[in-house]
Design a protein around this motif. Structure first.
Motif, PDB file in Angstrom:
ATOM      1  N   ASN A  81       0.837  -1.184   0.000  1.00 57.13           N
ATOM      2  CA  ASN A  81       0.000   0.000   0.000  1.00 57.13           C
ATOM      3  C   ASN A  81       0.880   1.244   0.000  1.00 57.13           C
ATOM      4  OD1 ASN A  81      -1.630   2.268   1.419  1.00 57.13           O
ATOM      5  ND2 ASN A  81      -3.183   0.765   0.897  1.00 57.13           N
ATOM      6  N   LEU A  82       0.327   2.357  -0.463  1.00 56.26           N
ATOM      7  CA  LEU A  82       1.100   3.594  -0.560  1.00 56.26           C
ATOM      8  C   LEU A  82       1.664   4.037   0.779  1.00 56.26           C
ATOM      9  CD1 LEU A  82       2.018   6.114  -2.161  1.00 56.26           C
ATOM     10  CD2 LEU A  82      -0.237   7.089  -1.729  1.00 56.26           C
ATOM     11  N   HIS A  83       0.919   3.820   1.853  1.00 53.32           N
ATOM     12  CA  HIS A  83       1.317   4.344   3.161  1.00 53.32           C
ATOM     13  C   HIS A  83       1.817   3.264   4.120  1.00 53.32           C
ATOM     14  CE1 HIS A  83      -0.465   8.103   1.846  1.00 53.32           C
ATOM     15  NE2 HIS A  83      -1.610   7.490   1.619  1.00 53.32           N
ATOM     16  N   THR A  84       2.037   2.050   3.639  1.00 50.71           N
ATOM     17  CA  THR A  84       2.517   0.975   4.507  1.00 50.71           C
ATOM     18  C   THR A  84       3.941   1.256   4.975  1.00 50.71           C
ATOM     19  OG1 THR A  84       1.105  -0.672   3.436  1.00 50.71           O
ATOM     20  CG2 THR A  84       3.009  -1.482   4.653  1.00 50.71           C
ATOM     21  N   ARG A  85       4.167   1.162   6.286  1.00 58.87           N
ATOM     22  CA  ARG A  85       5.493   1.400   6.858  1.00 58.87           C
ATOM     23  C   ARG A  85       6.061   0.101   7.399  1.00 58.87           C
ATOM     24  NH1 ARG A  85       4.913   7.054  10.339  1.00 58.87           N
ATOM     25  NH2 ARG A  85       3.998   8.322   8.642  1.00 58.87           N
ATOM     26  N   ASP A 172      12.357   4.142   2.227  1.00 59.93           N
ATOM     27  CA  ASP A 172      12.722   5.515   2.565  1.00 59.93           C
ATOM     28  C   ASP A 172      12.879   5.661   4.075  1.00 59.93           C
ATOM     29  OD1 ASP A 172      10.159   5.411   3.521  1.00 59.93           O
ATOM     30  OD2 ASP A 172       9.323   6.856   2.114  1.00 59.93           O
ATOM     31  N   ARG A 173      12.882   6.896   4.552  1.00 64.16           N
ATOM     32  CA  ARG A 173      13.157   7.158   5.969  1.00 64.16           C
ATOM     33  C   ARG A 173      12.056   6.671   6.897  1.00 64.16           C
ATOM     34  NH1 ARG A 173      10.222  11.802   7.309  1.00 64.16           N
ATOM     35  NH2 ARG A 173       9.298  12.811   5.490  1.00 64.16           N
ATOM     36  N   LEU A 174      10.878   6.370   6.342  1.00 63.83           N
ATOM     37  CA  LEU A 174       9.784   5.841   7.145  1.00 63.83           C
ATOM     38  C   LEU A 174       9.551   4.352   6.902  1.00 63.83           C
ATOM     39  CD1 LEU A 174       7.196   8.769   6.815  1.00 63.83           C
ATOM     40  CD2 LEU A 174       8.789   8.310   8.685  1.00 63.83           C
ATOM     41  N   GLY A 175      10.444   3.723   6.174  1.00 65.47           N
ATOM     42  CA  GLY A 175      10.304   2.303   5.898  1.00 65.47           C
ATOM     43  C   GLY A 175       9.272   1.988   4.833  1.00 65.47           C
ATOM     44  N   ARG A 176       8.903   2.969   3.997  1.00 67.89           N
ATOM     45  CA  ARG A 176       7.925   2.737   2.929  1.00 67.89           C
ATOM     46  C   ARG A 176       8.629   2.255   1.668  1.00 67.89           C
ATOM     47  NH1 ARG A 176       5.232   8.633   3.482  1.00 67.89           N
ATOM     48  NH2 ARG A 176       7.470   9.060   3.228  1.00 67.89           N
ATOM     49  N   ASP A 177       8.001   1.327   0.974  1.00 64.22           N
ATOM     50  CA  ASP A 177       8.588   0.738  -0.228  1.00 64.22           C
ATOM     51  C   ASP A 177       8.647   1.779  -1.342  1.00 64.22           C
ATOM     52  OD1 ASP A 177       9.550  -1.286  -1.985  1.00 64.22           O
ATOM     53  OD2 ASP A 177       7.532  -1.492  -2.804  1.00 64.22           O
ATOM     54  N   ILE A 182       6.645   4.756  -6.301  1.00 66.92           N
ATOM     55  CA  ILE A 182       6.875   5.178  -7.686  1.00 66.92           C
ATOM     56  C   ILE A 182       5.681   4.794  -8.561  1.00 66.92           C
ATOM     57  CG2 ILE A 182       8.275   4.726  -9.744  1.00 66.92           C
ATOM     58  CD1 ILE A 182      10.710   4.531  -7.954  1.00 66.92           C
ATOM     59  N   ILE A 183       5.153   3.586  -8.346  1.00 66.94           N
ATOM     60  CA  ILE A 183       4.003   3.138  -9.137  1.00 66.94           C
ATOM     61  C   ILE A 183       2.784   4.002  -8.843  1.00 66.94           C
ATOM     62  CG2 ILE A 183       2.404   1.214  -9.501  1.00 66.94           C
ATOM     63  CD1 ILE A 183       4.740  -0.681  -8.970  1.00 66.94           C
ATOM     64  N   ILE A 347       7.424  14.660  -5.678  1.00 67.21           N
ATOM     65  CA  ILE A 347       7.366  14.580  -4.215  1.00 67.21           C
ATOM     66  C   ILE A 347       8.329  13.501  -3.708  1.00 67.21           C
ATOM     67  CG2 ILE A 347       5.870  13.937  -2.286  1.00 67.21           C
ATOM     68  CD1 ILE A 347       3.587  15.307  -3.694  1.00 67.21           C
ATOM     69  N   LEU A 348       8.433  12.400  -4.423  1.00 69.34           N
ATOM     70  CA  LEU A 348       9.361  11.348  -4.006  1.00 69.34           C
ATOM     71  C   LEU A 348      10.808  11.828  -4.048  1.00 69.34           C
ATOM     72  CD1 LEU A 348       7.833   8.199  -5.764  1.00 69.34           C
ATOM     73  CD2 LEU A 348       7.547   8.952  -3.409  1.00 69.34           C
ATOM     74  N   LEU A 349      11.116  12.701  -4.988  1.00 72.15           N
ATOM     75  CA  LEU A 349      12.490  13.192  -5.088  1.00 72.15           C
ATOM     76  C   LEU A 349      12.850  14.155  -3.968  1.00 72.15           C
ATOM     77  CD1 LEU A 349      12.841  13.719  -8.946  1.00 72.15           C
ATOM     78  CD2 LEU A 349      14.031  12.043  -7.540  1.00 72.15           C
ATOM     79  N   THR A 350      11.851  14.668  -3.247  1.00 73.33           N
ATOM     80  CA  THR A 350      12.171  15.546  -2.111  1.00 73.33           C
ATOM     81  C   THR A 350      12.909  14.788  -1.017  1.00 73.33           C
ATOM     82  OG1 THR A 350       9.996  15.125  -1.100  1.00 73.33           O
ATOM     83  CG2 THR A 350      10.191  17.032  -2.574  1.00 73.33           C
ATOM     84  N   GLU A 351      12.784  13.459  -1.009  1.00 76.64           N
ATOM     85  CA  GLU A 351      13.509  12.661  -0.023  1.00 76.64           C
ATOM     86  C   GLU A 351      15.021  12.718  -0.249  1.00 76.64           C
ATOM     87  OE1 GLU A 351      12.309  10.872   2.504  1.00 76.64           O
ATOM     88  OE2 GLU A 351      10.162  11.148   2.136  1.00 76.64           O
TER      89      GLU A 351
END
Length: 393
Positions: A81-85, A172-177, A182-183, A347-351
């Motif tokens: 899921n988009l928000h799964t950590r 990423d920094r929150l453990g999200r895939d 990206i998808i 937004i993903l590139l802001t990481e």
């Protein structure tokens, strides 16, 4: 009257036939079926035959078609899921997919990982456990989601093993895939280009069409407005317009606001192309005949003039879409574009803003890869369409 003009050859453009001497009845009847097929083909069919010879443009079109089909089912394609950590796997590097283990074919699998913290640099180091074989599951049940925000579902194309992990592009920094994000981000980044170019297309055709057909004071005012807009640097103008959007707006309003901004800044080139075409076509005899029959200006422009060079407009619009995708990516990267919970490639590139983050976790730059591929594909596709629509090639 009989002429000595040669018969048309198969595959030659229709303009070659038109530019040659007129055929008499006997020469037309003497054409082979292949020649007759080419001679009687419509403009769109001739464009398709010509476009097929541009292999790079054809492959780019197929690639983009697959991507746009994928955004329709991105919830199904994403492993998570988009928000799964996954808090136990923060900043986990990408995993490799293997097929063989100890010389035996196992099928697609990844090795399990263990995290060790480097107390000197505070960097998380992940070590593969060669004894922990985690086979991938396909068409499986995984994280729950709402398909397009409407229908509950939990089916995914690929899932990790039970109690396993699958991070093909890292986390990423929150453990999200990162791959799943990206998808999901493709849905926003790809559609904003289509919606923006539709808005720009409408403005360019209407304003450029009226300026080219009527001319006079209106044409003079439009040209001065276009010159002023084109003289302003794009990035500062983007930033200024994006900064005036209230922070209280919902994410969907921000999405349409960014789309309108990109469309308002892109219509000028298309309007000039439409104007230049109509300035030449408005003097044709069929336009005078339509005027004498009492046709309105909107009908003459929309039914007789615009369709005559619509293929060129489509090619121009195709080349303009990458600029809008880049614009949204730049605004979101600078923090003035889309905002959470909406996710886009920008937004993903802001990481990856920090140099230290890039040095330690370079996989956070992976969202840049689809941006590059999509922009190159649109450019190749636009070149192929432009060559196919050019009657002199």
């Amino acid at each position: 009257m009989k002429t000595d003009s040669p018969l048309p050859t198969p595959g030659a453009p229709l303009q070659h036939y038109i530019s040659s001497a007129p055929f008499d009845l006997q020469s037309v009847e003497a054409m082979t079926p292949e020649q007759s097929k080419v001679f009687q083909a419509s403009q769109l069919r001739l464009m398709w035959w010509k476009f097929r010879k541009h292999r790079l443009a054809l492959v780019s079109g197929m690639f983009l078609a697959v991507l746009y089909f994928g955004i329709l089912i991105c919830e199904f394609l994403a492993p998570y899921n988009l928000h799964t950590r996954n808090m136990d796997y923060i900043y986990s590097p990408p995993q490799r997919v293997h097929l063989f283990h100890d010389g035996q074919f196992v099928g697609p699998f990844v090795y399990g990982r263990q995290m060790k913290l480097d107390m000197d640099t505070l960097k998380r180091n992940y070590i593969e456990n060669q004894n922990d074989v985690q086979r991938l599951r396909f068409f499986c049940k995984g994280d729950s989601y709402r398909f397009w925000g409407l229908i509950e579902g939990d089916r995914h194309f690929v899932c990790p093993a039970e109690n396993g992990q699958l991070f093909l592009a890292g986390t990423d920094r929150l453990g999200r895939d990162v791959l799943s994000r990206i998808i999901y981000g493709a849905r926003i980044s790809l559609t904003i280009g289509l919606v923006g170019i539709s808005f720009s297309f409408l403005l360019g055709i209407v304003i450029g069409g009226l300026a080219g057909y009527h001319g006079g004071i209106f044409d003079l005012i439009v040209q001065r407005i276009i010159e002023v807009l084109q003289s302003i640097p794009s990035i500062p103008l983007w930033l200024a317009l994006a900064a005036i959007m209230p922070i209280t707006w919902s994410p969907i309003l921000i999405y349409f606001g960014i789309t309108v901004i990109l469309g308002l800044l892109d219509w000028t080139g298309l309007a000039r192309a439409v104007r230049s075409k109509l300035l030449a076509l408005r003097e044709e005899d069929y336009v005078l005949a339509a005027q004498l029959m009492g046709a309105r200006s909107s009908r003459i422009i929309g039914r007789h003039l615009i369709p005559g060079f619509m293929s060129h407009l489509i090619a121009t619009a195709t080349i303009s879409i990458p600029g809008m995708i880049l614009g949204e990516t730049a605004l979101s990267f600078l923090g003035l574009g889309l905002r959470a919970p909406i996710t886009s490639w920008g937004i993903l590139l802001t990481e990856a803003r920090s140099v230290s983050v890039i040095a330690f976790y370079p996989w956070l730059l992976l969202p840049m890869l689809p941006v590059i591929l999509v922009i190159m594909a649109f450019n190749f596709l636009g070149d192929g369409l432009r060559d196919a629509a050019d009657p002199y090639k």
